[in-house]
Design a protein around this motif. Structure first.
Motif, PDB file in Angstrom:
ATOM      1  N   PHE A 210       0.816  -1.212   0.000  1.00 20.70           N
ATOM      2  CA  PHE A 210       0.000   0.000   0.000  1.00 20.70           C
ATOM      3  C   PHE A 210       0.851   1.264   0.000  1.00 20.70           C
ATOM      4  O   PHE A 210       0.439   2.291  -0.527  1.00 20.70           O
ATOM      5  N   GLY A 211       2.035   1.203   0.591  1.00 19.49           N
ATOM      6  CA  GLY A 211       2.940   2.349   0.605  1.00 19.49           C
ATOM      7  C   GLY A 211       2.314   3.588   1.213  1.00 19.49           C
ATOM      8  O   GLY A 211       1.708   3.537   2.290  1.00 19.49           O
ATOM      9  N   ASP A 212       2.428   4.710   0.517  1.00 18.31           N
ATOM     10  CA  ASP A 212       1.884   5.973   1.014  1.00 18.31           C
ATOM     11  C   ASP A 212       0.360   6.010   1.024  1.00 18.31           C
ATOM     12  O   ASP A 212      -0.238   6.932   1.585  1.00 18.31           O
ATOM     13  N   ASP A 213      -0.259   5.039   0.380  1.00 15.08           N
ATOM     14  CA  ASP A 213      -1.724   4.975   0.360  1.00 15.08           C
ATOM     15  C   ASP A 213      -2.279   4.111   1.491  1.00 15.08           C
ATOM     16  O   ASP A 213      -3.472   3.786   1.497  1.00 15.08           O
ATOM     17  N   ASP A 214      -1.415   3.723   2.437  1.00 13.58           N
ATOM     18  CA  ASP A 214      -1.845   2.795   3.487  1.00 13.58           C
ATOM     19  C   ASP A 214      -3.026   3.324   4.293  1.00 13.58           C
ATOM     20  O   ASP A 214      -3.978   2.585   4.592  1.00 13.58           O
ATOM     21  N   LYS A 215      -3.013   4.598   4.632  1.00 11.20           N
ATOM     22  CA  LYS A 215      -4.104   5.161   5.437  1.00 11.20           C
ATOM     23  C   LYS A 215      -5.414   5.186   4.641  1.00 11.20           C
ATOM     24  O   LYS A 215      -6.477   4.829   5.176  1.00 11.20           O
ATOM     25  N   ALA A 216      -5.335   5.581   3.382  1.00  4.53           N
ATOM     26  CA  ALA A 216      -6.539   5.647   2.555  1.00  4.53           C
ATOM     27  C   ALA A 216      -7.114   4.255   2.316  1.00  4.53           C
ATOM     28  O   ALA A 216      -8.338   4.048   2.393  1.00  4.53           O
ATOM     29  N   ILE A 217      -6.243   3.291   2.048  1.00  6.50           N
ATOM     30  CA  ILE A 217      -6.726   1.941   1.746  1.00  6.50           C
ATOM     31  C   ILE A 217      -7.297   1.268   2.988  1.00  6.50           C
ATOM     32  O   ILE A 217      -8.351   0.613   2.924  1.00  6.50           O
TER      33      ILE A 217
END
Length: 294
Positions: A210-217
């Motif tokens: 998820f990388g930098d999108d971990d919070k959104a995902i």
């Protein structure tokens, strides 16, 4: 015989550590969805013997999962700050001891399942396969949390088959999918704690994927869990008390997102632990629904 007993007594603290007896959070996270299913399948309080079997079985299989996980990670844990003191990492246990302990725990759990019915026994083989497979997935896929979710949620169909003697209804599988997604979300928080170490040693996880999108995902995953829980309500004829539990769980999800906001490892771990309360409030909603006859 005396030498064997002495060796067993000497190694007991190491076996306890392998089984994570000092960290029961994993047992709780498997147990709560299983208890949801038992109550829903029984349309109220389940049979006492089934309650005992599933509580004990959850403990045994979670312990077995921890043992085989450490066996799979025996060459990795020493390089991760959070796991460097585990028995394998320190050389306190051997591979043979761990595999034997895993086999004993699975055998004890299997004996318990024999007191249910043959359909549940068949489902138990899937449970063992999932528990044994998950630890090795982090070497081949960035989605080991998906396999963990499948394993952690498997108590749901087993609870329905044990209680009813029939294949689980579609509503049970809907609940299964919801718990699988929930597991992926909270275990991503757990993986965020080890992300830097995992990248260095080549271990895969959803946190890395998820990388930098971990919070959104993870937010989207949690929204999916809430939607599925709301969809499951009418299928089990649940009352407003159940939905109050879902609302409380939603509030806990919001709190968890606040905790991981800056990706601090201690806060990510705290967010992971907080999911115990998610399981509790949903269970409370289900139990109170049946107690009040609402």
């Amino acid at each position: 015989m005396n030498a064997l007993l002495h060796q067993l007594k000497k190694q007991t603290p190491q076996y306890r550590a392998l089984m994570r007896l000092d960290r029961p959070i994993g047992t709780y996270l498997v147990l709560w969805p299983t208890l949801w299913a038992l109550w829903l399948a029984a349309d109220g309080f389940p049979a006492w013997y089934l309650l005992i079997i599933f509580v004990a079985g959850t403990f045994l299989m979670r312990s077995a999962g921890c043992v085989i996980n450490d066996y799979a990670d025996r060459k990795i844990d020493a390089h991760v700050s959070r796991t460097k003191d585990r028995p394998f990492a320190t050389g306190a246990v051997t591979e043979k001891e761990a595999l034997l302990l895993f086999a004993v725990l699975c055998a004890l759990a299997f004996i318990l399942v024999l007191f249910t019915n043959w359909l549940t026994v068949g489902f138990a083989f899937v449970a063992v396969a999932l528990a044994a497979t998950y630890p090795f997935m982090k070497r081949y896929t960035h989605l080991p949390q998906l396999v963990l979710g499948a394993a952690f949620a498997w108590g749901i169909p087993m609870a329905f088959t044990a209680q009813t003697g029939e294949l689980p209804p579609p509503a049970a599988w809907l609940l299964y999918i919801g718990v699988l997604i929930w597991t992926v979300s909270y275990d991503t928080f757990y993986a965020m704690v080890d992300r830097e170490d995992d990248v260095k040693i080549g271990v895969k996880s959803t946190a890395i994927l998820f990388g930098d999108d971990d919070k959104a995902i993870t937010t989207m995953l949690q929204v999916c869990v809430v939607v599925i829980l709301l969809m499951a309500g009418p299928r089990f004829d649940m009352s407003f008390i159940y939905y109050a539990g879902v609302i409380a769980a939603s509030g806990l999800f919001i709190y968890q997102q606040q905790l991981i906001r800056y990706r601090q490892t201690d806060k990510c771990f705290q967010a992971f632990l907080n999911n115990n309360w998610v399981g509790i409030v949903i269970f409370a909603g289900i139990v109170l629904h049946f107690l009040t006859g609402a």
